[in-house]
Scaffold this active site. Structure first.
Site, PDB file in Angstrom:
ATOM      1  N   ASP A 203      37.373  42.306  46.807  1.00 32.20           N
ATOM      2  CA  ASP A 203      36.665  43.061  47.847  1.00 32.20           C
ATOM      3  C   ASP A 203      36.743  44.561  47.582  1.00 32.20           C
ATOM      4  OD1 ASP A 203      39.509  42.025  48.875  1.00 32.20           O
ATOM      5  OD2 ASP A 203      39.229  44.116  49.407  1.00 32.20           O
TER       6      ASP A 203
ATOM      7  N   THR B 217      44.521  35.240  46.465  1.00 35.15           N
ATOM      8  CA  THR B 217      44.545  34.240  47.524  1.00 35.15           C
ATOM      9  C   THR B 217      45.915  33.550  47.465  1.00 35.15           C
ATOM     10  OG1 THR B 217      43.330  32.945  45.863  1.00 35.15           O
ATOM     11  CG2 THR B 217      42.074  33.757  47.751  1.00 35.15           C
ATOM     12  N   ASP B 218      46.143  32.635  48.384  1.00 31.96           N
ATOM     13  CA  ASP B 218      47.469  32.002  48.469  1.00 31.96           C
ATOM     14  C   ASP B 218      47.706  31.063  47.291  1.00 31.96           C
ATOM     15  OD1 ASP B 218      46.958  31.938  52.010  1.00 31.96           O
ATOM     16  OD2 ASP B 218      48.024  33.402  50.778  1.00 31.96           O
TER      17      ASP B 218
ATOM     18  N   ASP C 205      46.849  40.910  44.274  1.00 35.49           N
ATOM     19  CA  ASP C 205      46.177  40.792  45.567  1.00 35.49           C
ATOM     20  C   ASP C 205      45.338  39.519  45.528  1.00 35.49           C
ATOM     21  OD1 ASP C 205      43.469  42.670  47.154  1.00 35.49           O
ATOM     22  OD2 ASP C 205      44.805  41.081  47.903  1.00 35.49           O
TER      23      ASP C 205
ATOM     24  N   ASP D  49      40.362  35.344  34.605  1.00 36.49           N
ATOM     25  CA  ASP D  49      41.593  34.807  35.193  1.00 36.49           C
ATOM     26  C   ASP D  49      42.745  35.768  34.912  1.00 36.49           C
ATOM     27  OD1 ASP D  49      43.325  31.586  34.890  1.00 36.49           O
ATOM     28  OD2 ASP D  49      43.875  33.457  35.883  1.00 36.49           O
ATOM     29  N   GLY D  50      43.397  36.209  35.978  1.00 39.06           N
ATOM     30  CA  GLY D  50      44.495  37.156  35.813  1.00 39.06           C
ATOM     31  C   GLY D  50      45.641  36.593  34.989  1.00 39.06           C
TER      32      GLY D  50
ATOM     33  N   GLN E 290      35.411  28.776  44.773  1.00 38.15           N
ATOM     34  CA  GLN E 290      35.813  28.619  46.180  1.00 38.15           C
ATOM     35  C   GLN E 290      34.580  28.717  47.075  1.00 38.15           C
ATOM     36  OE1 GLN E 290      38.727  31.825  46.219  1.00 38.15           O
ATOM     37  NE2 GLN E 290      37.285  33.036  45.013  1.00 38.15           N
TER      38      GLN E 290
ATOM     39  N   GLU F 168      39.433  40.144  38.434  1.00 40.38           N
ATOM     40  CA  GLU F 168      39.039  39.251  39.544  1.00 40.38           C
ATOM     41  C   GLU F 168      38.348  38.034  38.935  1.00 40.38           C
ATOM     42  OE1 GLU F 168      38.973  38.829  43.122  1.00 40.38           O
ATOM     43  OE2 GLU F 168      38.024  37.028  42.283  1.00 40.38           O
TER      44      GLU F 168
HETATM   45  N1  SAM Z   1      42.137  41.803  49.654  1.00 37.89           N
HETATM   46  C1  SAM Z   1      42.023  40.689  50.560  1.00 37.89           C
HETATM   47  C2  SAM Z   1      42.983  40.888  51.659  1.00 37.89           C
HETATM   48  O1  SAM Z   1      42.810  41.831  52.400  1.00 37.89           O
HETATM   49  O2  SAM Z   1      43.887  40.095  51.782  1.00 37.89           O
HETATM   50  C3  SAM Z   1      42.303  39.317  49.950  1.00 37.89           C
HETATM   51  C4  SAM Z   1      42.506  39.203  48.660  1.00 37.89           C
HETATM   52  S1  SAM Z   1      41.183  39.035  47.563  1.00 37.89           S
HETATM   53  C5  SAM Z   1      39.771  38.568  48.405  1.00 37.89           C
HETATM   54  C6  SAM Z   1      41.793  37.555  46.801  1.00 37.89           C
HETATM   55  C7  SAM Z   1      41.125  37.354  45.476  1.00 37.89           C
HETATM   56  O3  SAM Z   1      41.999  36.754  44.509  1.00 37.89           O
HETATM   57  C8  SAM Z   1      39.902  36.434  45.549  1.00 37.89           C
HETATM   58  O4  SAM Z   1      38.752  37.203  45.357  1.00 37.89           O
HETATM   59  C9  SAM Z   1      40.130  35.404  44.443  1.00 37.89           C
HETATM   60  O5  SAM Z   1      38.929  35.071  43.750  1.00 37.89           O
HETATM   61  C10 SAM Z   1      41.123  36.142  43.561  1.00 37.89           C
HETATM   62  N2  SAM Z   1      41.892  35.291  42.644  1.00 37.89           N
HETATM   63  C11 SAM Z   1      42.506  34.110  42.926  1.00 37.89           C
HETATM   64  N3  SAM Z   1      43.112  33.616  41.816  1.00 37.89           N
HETATM   65  C12 SAM Z   1      42.881  34.527  40.804  1.00 37.89           C
HETATM   66  C13 SAM Z   1      43.246  34.588  39.427  1.00 37.89           C
HETATM   67  N4  SAM Z   1      43.964  33.611  38.852  1.00 37.89           N
HETATM   68  N5  SAM Z   1      42.846  35.670  38.703  1.00 37.89           N
HETATM   69  C14 SAM Z   1      42.111  36.657  39.285  1.00 37.89           C
HETATM   70  N6  SAM Z   1      41.717  36.662  40.585  1.00 37.89           N
HETATM   71  C15 SAM Z   1      42.108  35.596  41.339  1.00 37.89           C
END
Ligand code: SAM
Length: 288
Positions: A91, A168-169, A166, A148-149, A36, A111
């Site tokens: 984060d 992303t969308d 937690d 990857d989760g 991203q 993550e």
């Molecule tokens: N904690 C923040 C908040 O206050 O909303 C936002 C969430 S955090 C930054 C979102 C994370 O989800 C991102 O770092 C992204 O790389 C991660 N992410 C997205 N898809 C994922 C997956 N399939 N497995 C693991 N992490 C994932």
């Protein structure tokens, strides 16, 4: 005071031209990671701002309005949450809140994007010390896995009391985190009494995604709850979905443990008021 072109209102435009805006002083960092576009801005009055693919993730002043409600209701409703899985959360804010619970013996954060962890450690004051210990593998109760989760949850032999998504969308790498197959993997990897929570997007602007996720979770979990909460930095009330495995009662929490947390946004003494959802959305959800 006018803003030069470097300073601009950071407007996150949603499909309907409605969004949240932060006045920014300057951009501190930007990169294209493997997954991203990552940007960090210094805002006027809200601290630093983390943006992924043009979408606000958090601001330093007010990030607890999201991390508290994502973590503490499920951690306080579970009778003895010892083993916790966080998916996403690079984060560190979510894991920071999880580790405030003395019951936790082992927390794993998966993550996908190492760039988010590194940038958050270097630029953000959200969970800098915790990220430092995770990177150095010096945090006794927690482990960071870059991966990857979806894959992790399918393949792990671990079992958890609480799983917190937690992410992303539901687009790009996060898309499958909102699928029925993923929910089935999560259900299987929960202990007999388990709770699952996921952020489920903007109530008003991503209503269909919320309904789809709720419908899929209802096919998998023994009970599903929902609530919405006003999150600083997000353009409308934000929705959360909770899946229950076994007899855990998500409507009741451990107030004794809550007293030790001194929370600011989530109000454990009024836990019953958490279950807010605009009436038309509640009726749509109940129609699922
Ligand atoms: N904690 C923040 C908040 O206050 O909303 C936002 C969430 S955090 C930054 C979102 C994370 O989800 C991102 O770092 C992204 O790389 C991660 N992410 C997205 N898809 C994922 C997956 N399939 N497995 C693991 N992490 C994932």
């Amino acid at each position: 005071m006018g803003y030069n072109e470097q300073e601009r209102a950071f407007i996150e435009w949603y499909p309907r031209g409605y969004g949240v805006g932060f006045k920014v002083k300057r951009r501190l960092f930007e990169t294209q990671t493997e997954y991203q576009r990552l940007e960090i801005y210094e805002t006027e009055g809200f601290g630093k701002l983390l943006v992924l693919d043009g979408t606000v993730q958090l601001v330093e002043i007010g990030e607890e309005s999201y991390h508290e409600v994502l973590v503490h209701p499920v951690m306080l409703a579970h009778p003895n949450p010892k083993r916790v899985l966080v998916i996403g959360g690079g984060d560190g804010g979510t894991l920071r809140e999880v580790l405030r619970h003395d019951t936790v013996e082992k927390a794993i954060m998966v993550e996908i994007d190492e760039g988010v962890v590194e940038a958050s450690y270097l630029y953000l004051d959200v969970a800098k010390d915790l990220l430092d210990r995770l990177i150095k593998k010096e945090e006794p109760r927690a482990e960071l896995i870059i991966g990857d989760g979806v894959k992790y949850l399918r393949e792990t032999g671990e079992r958890f009391d609480v799983i917190i998504v937690d992410s992303t969308d539901p687009v790009g790498p996060a898309k499958l985190l909102f699928s029925e197959e993923f929910y089935r993997d999560a259900y299987e990897k929960l202990n007999d009494e388990g709770l699952y929570i996921t952020q489920a997007g903007s109530v008003y602007l991503f209503t269909n995604e919320l309904l789809d996720a709720y419908k899929a979770m209802k096919k998998v979990f023994d009970r599903v709850y929902y609530f919405s909460f006003p999150v600083i930095g997000y353009a409308s009330p934000w929705s959360f979905l909770i899946g229950v495995k076994g007899d855990v009662d998500f409507t009741r929490i451990d107030l004794e443990r809550a007293k030790k947390l001194d929370l600011y946004y989530y109000d454990p003494e009024r836990h019953e008021t958490l279950f807010q959802m605009p009436r038309y959305v509640r009726k749509l959800l109940e129609g699922q």
